[in-house]
Each structure stands twice: as C-alpha cells, then as structure tokens.
Write an enzyme that holds these catalytic residues in place. Structure first.
Site, PDB file in Angstrom:
ATOM      1  N   LYS A 181       0.819  -1.215   0.000  1.00  0.00           N
ATOM      2  CA  LYS A 181       0.000   0.000   0.000  1.00  0.00           C
ATOM      3  C   LYS A 181       0.858   1.273   0.000  1.00  0.00           C
ATOM      4  CE  LYS A 181      -4.147  -1.880   0.131  1.00  0.00           C
ATOM      5  NZ  LYS A 181      -3.903  -3.308   0.253  1.00  0.00           N
TER       6      LYS A 181
HETATM    7  C1  LIG Z   1     -10.067  -2.707  -1.944  1.00  0.00           C
HETATM    8  C2  LIG Z   1      -9.518  -3.371  -0.719  1.00  0.00           C
HETATM    9  N1  LIG Z   1     -10.333  -3.563   0.333  1.00  0.00           N
HETATM   10  C3  LIG Z   1      -9.908  -4.134   1.462  1.00  0.00           C
HETATM   11  C4  LIG Z   1      -8.620  -4.572   1.595  1.00  0.00           C
HETATM   12  C5  LIG Z   1      -8.226  -5.276   2.858  1.00  0.00           C
HETATM   13  O1  LIG Z   1      -7.148  -4.715   3.496  1.00  0.00           O
HETATM   14  P1  LIG Z   1      -6.224  -5.644   4.442  1.00  0.00           P
HETATM   15  O2  LIG Z   1      -5.461  -6.550   3.534  1.00  0.00           O
HETATM   16  O3  LIG Z   1      -5.366  -4.645   5.145  1.00  0.00           O
HETATM   17  O4  LIG Z   1      -7.128  -6.368   5.354  1.00  0.00           O
HETATM   18  C6  LIG Z   1      -7.719  -4.397   0.551  1.00  0.00           C
HETATM   19  C7  LIG Z   1      -6.331  -4.829   0.692  1.00  0.00           C
HETATM   20  O5  LIG Z   1      -5.650  -5.358  -0.081  1.00  0.00           O
HETATM   21  C8  LIG Z   1      -8.184  -3.798  -0.654  1.00  0.00           C
HETATM   22  O6  LIG Z   1      -7.373  -3.644  -1.708  1.00  0.00           O
END
Ligand SMILES: Cc1ncc(COP(=O)(O)O)c(C=O)c1O
Length: 378
Positions: A181
């Site tokens: 990210k």
């Molecule tokens: C669009 C979207 N939503 C939710 C998430 C979930 O984030 P995390 O991986 O930190 O739980 C991601 C992460 O890759 C994402 O790209």
C-alpha cells in the site's frame, strides 16, 4: 532475491522507520501505548477527518465500520464486484448479504445508476470501493440516501471530485497498510469518521468490547482483538511523515508507464484524473487488448522475468461466492469484461526508468507475439 529480480511491489523503509520502531521497542510500551494515539492523530489530520481509529487491517476497519452503522443479519449491503474480496466478505461476517452492482467502464468504480437499481428496503449500507486509488462518484452515491461506508484501502492520498481528501467526507472510511500500500505498517488499517460515537464504538470493539473507563477485563459488548501494536504504529508514523514523497514516487512511475505504453495498440491504461478528482496511486493495472489471452500473457511475462497478476478477478465469480450465493457469469458484464483483461504490472515508488522500460518492452514483445500467433491461426 537476486539484484535483477523485479518485484511486483516493494515498500520504502528508511532510517526514520528504523529509528521510530527501535524507540517503540525500547520504550517497553508495545501495545495500547502513546504511539497508537499519535498515529491516529497524524492520520486524521492528513485526510481531514475528525476521528481515526487504528486497527489490525483494512478488513478489520471495514468490518467494524459496518457494525458501527448498524449492519446486521438479513441486511443488504450494495457494493462493487470489482474489488478485493474483503470488501464483500465483511458483510458476510455480519450475516448480511453483499448485493453487487456493476461498475463504470472508465473509472472501474461502482456505477451509481447500477447501485440505485440494486437498492431495496433491505439495503442497510452502500459500500463503494475507491478502486486502484481512484475516487468513486460519492456525490451521486450520497444522493441515494443510504448510509455509506467507504473502502479507501487503496486510496490514501486520493481526492474526491470536489477536491477533498478521501477519508474526510464524514462516512466511516477504511484504509489498509499491507506492504504493497501507499504506506505500510506490515499489516494494519485505520478507520476515519466524523462521528465521535462511531470512534468510541470502534475503539471498544477492536479491544474485546471494553469501554475506555472500564476496569481491566470488564466488557460491556461483543468485541474482537483488532488492536494495532505500538510497534506497527511507530512504523506508520514514520511512513506517514514521508507520504508525499511516497505518493510522488508512485505518480512519477505512473507517468513513465503512460509514456512507455502509449503506443501499444488496444492496451487500456488507468483513466486520467477528471476535474478535481485525484488518484492516490496504488497499482498500475492495464487492460490487455481485446482477444488477448490474459493468463498466457502473465505466464509469458513471467518467463521474461516480469511479475504480473490478474487483478482483480470478479468477486461474484470466486468459488465461495458462486457456491454461497449462486452467482454465475453474465450478471455484471462490465465488471466481467474488465476483470478478464486486467493485469497489475510491477509498481513501487523507487522503480527506475530502466525498470519501467524493461516492463514496457517485455509487454510489447509478448503482445506482438500473441498478435502474430492469432494472425497465423486465422
Ligand atoms: C479494496 C480493498 N479492500 C480491502 C482490503 C483489505 O485490506 P487488508 O489486507 O489490510 O485487510 C484491501 C487490501 O488489499 C483492498 O485492496
């Protein structure tokens, strides 16, 4: 990893990160310490939000956001099928149903008209995702009059059509800090909101349902362990300090890609910013020319030392969603067409001009071989 191997993504970690993490380790306050609040304050200030709560992941932020606005069993949550699976899963966690609506073919975000058509009396929330860091059309979605949770996990640094920063619009908005990210804490997330009552509930539920003034091991609601450690928050503080540099690096690489890929016939690049809207660059996803085999292209690029990934597969066609909700091909034609052609190319702030050129040349040669092959078989 050998020197020449090109990664798909790579975080930028410098001496400031090392210093703040080391200070956190030496402080002896590894969780629920002062760095948690400091990170939350700095994050809220950056996105213009009244409140921020740091949690274990972007998924945890989305989950607690849906709970905070009251989504529960039997409710419907209208969302996009062109996303990472987490944005739909969080509705399922609460025994609500994710109801998909098709996407805009240009921005690749939830199409407000399709979302409007999917709203019923059971709709408890809209969950737009700012896909690949490009802001969804919030003004049109807000006109539907349904509570909104924003998935900004890919969109730190982005701005809405009115120029305001994503996360500062008041709706609970989730951000994620996995290692690919804009900023990373290894794993981690933040939920922003304009409502102190939402923050209070989220802070309690991330900490096993404990209220701040409660005695140790006294719990007045169901909660989770979604806490983000002070070590992770220290990393987040250092990353946030260099956010502009990180975003600038990504924007630079995106410009290089645009120039290098402009001449490839039929290849579609991420949409340019419209009006005041700004993309917070996260990934560089291209749509392959129509008729080109996506999976073969990924393999052929890999043979040339270029990692790439189909990104995203349509959520409703994932095996769990097919089995659980009976989804089939053809339901969301725009999403399915985009998903079948989309690949993510290597993309990170410190990518060099030479690395971008290497990717572009490899893609060009793989696509021209594919065209020659298709010509021969006609
Ligand atoms: C669009 C979207 N939503 C939710 C998430 C979930 O984030 P995390 O991986 O930190 O739980 C991601 C992460 O890759 C994402 O790209």
């Amino acid at each position: 990893m050998s020197e020449e191997e090109l990664p798909l993504a790579r975080p930028v970690i410098g001496t400031r990160e090392e210093q703040l993490v080391l200070e956190a380790l030496r402080s002896g306050r590894l969780s629920l310490g002062p760095r948690l609040e400091a990170f939350e304050r700095a994050f809220a200030a950056r996105v213009g939000a009244r409140c921020a709560s740091a949690v274990l992941s972007g998924t945890a932020a989305l989950h607690l956001a849906l709970r905070a606005i009251g989504v529960g069993e039997g409710d419907e949550v209208v969302t996009t099928p062109f996303s990472f699976v987490a944005s739909a899963n969080v509705a399922v966690y609460e025994r609500a149903r994710p109801v998909f609506a098709d996407i805009d073919p240009i921005t690749l975000n939830l199409d407000p008209e399709a979302a409007a058509a999917a709203v019923t009396e059971r709709t408890a929330a809209l969950l737009p995702v700012h896909v690949f860091g490009y802001p969804a059309d919030m003004q049109a979605l807000e006109r539907l009059g349904v509570p909104i949770v924003e998935d900004g996990c890919e969109a730190l640094g982005a701005a809405y059509a009115d120029g305001g920063p994503v996360g500062g619009r008041g709706h609970p908005t989730a951000f994620g800090f996995y290692a690919n990210k804009q900023i990373t804490t290894g794993e981690g997330g933040v939920l922003t909101t304009s409502d102190p009552a939402v923050k209070e509930r989220v802070d309690s539920e991330r900490n096993q349902g404990r209220a701040p003034d409660m005695d140790w091991l006294d719990h007045d609601r169901l909660g989770f362990n979604y806490r983000l450690s002070d070590v992770a928050c220290a990393l987040g503080i250092a990353q946030l300090e260099r956010l502009e540099e990180l975003l600038g690096g990504r924007a630079r690489v995106a410009t290089l890609y645009r120039e290098a890929l402009a001449g490839i016939d039929g290849l579609e690049l991420p949409c340019p910013d419209r009006g005041e809207a700004r993309r917070g660059w996260f990934v560089f996803v291209v749509q392959l020319p129509r008729g080109v085999d996506r999976d073969r292209t990924v393999l052929a690029l890999g043979e040339l030392g270029i990692p790439s990934k189909p990104y995203f597969p349509a959520v409703h066609l994932l095996s769990y969603y097919r089995e659980r909700f009976g989804h089939r091909e053809g339901e969301f034609p725009v999403c399915e067409a985009v998903a079948s052609r989309s690949i993510a190319l290597p993309f990170f702030p410190e990518m060099t001009d030479g690395q971008v050129a290497q990717v572009a040349e490899a893609l060009e040669s793989v696509l021209s071989r594919a065209r020659a092959g298709a010509g021969r078989s006609r």
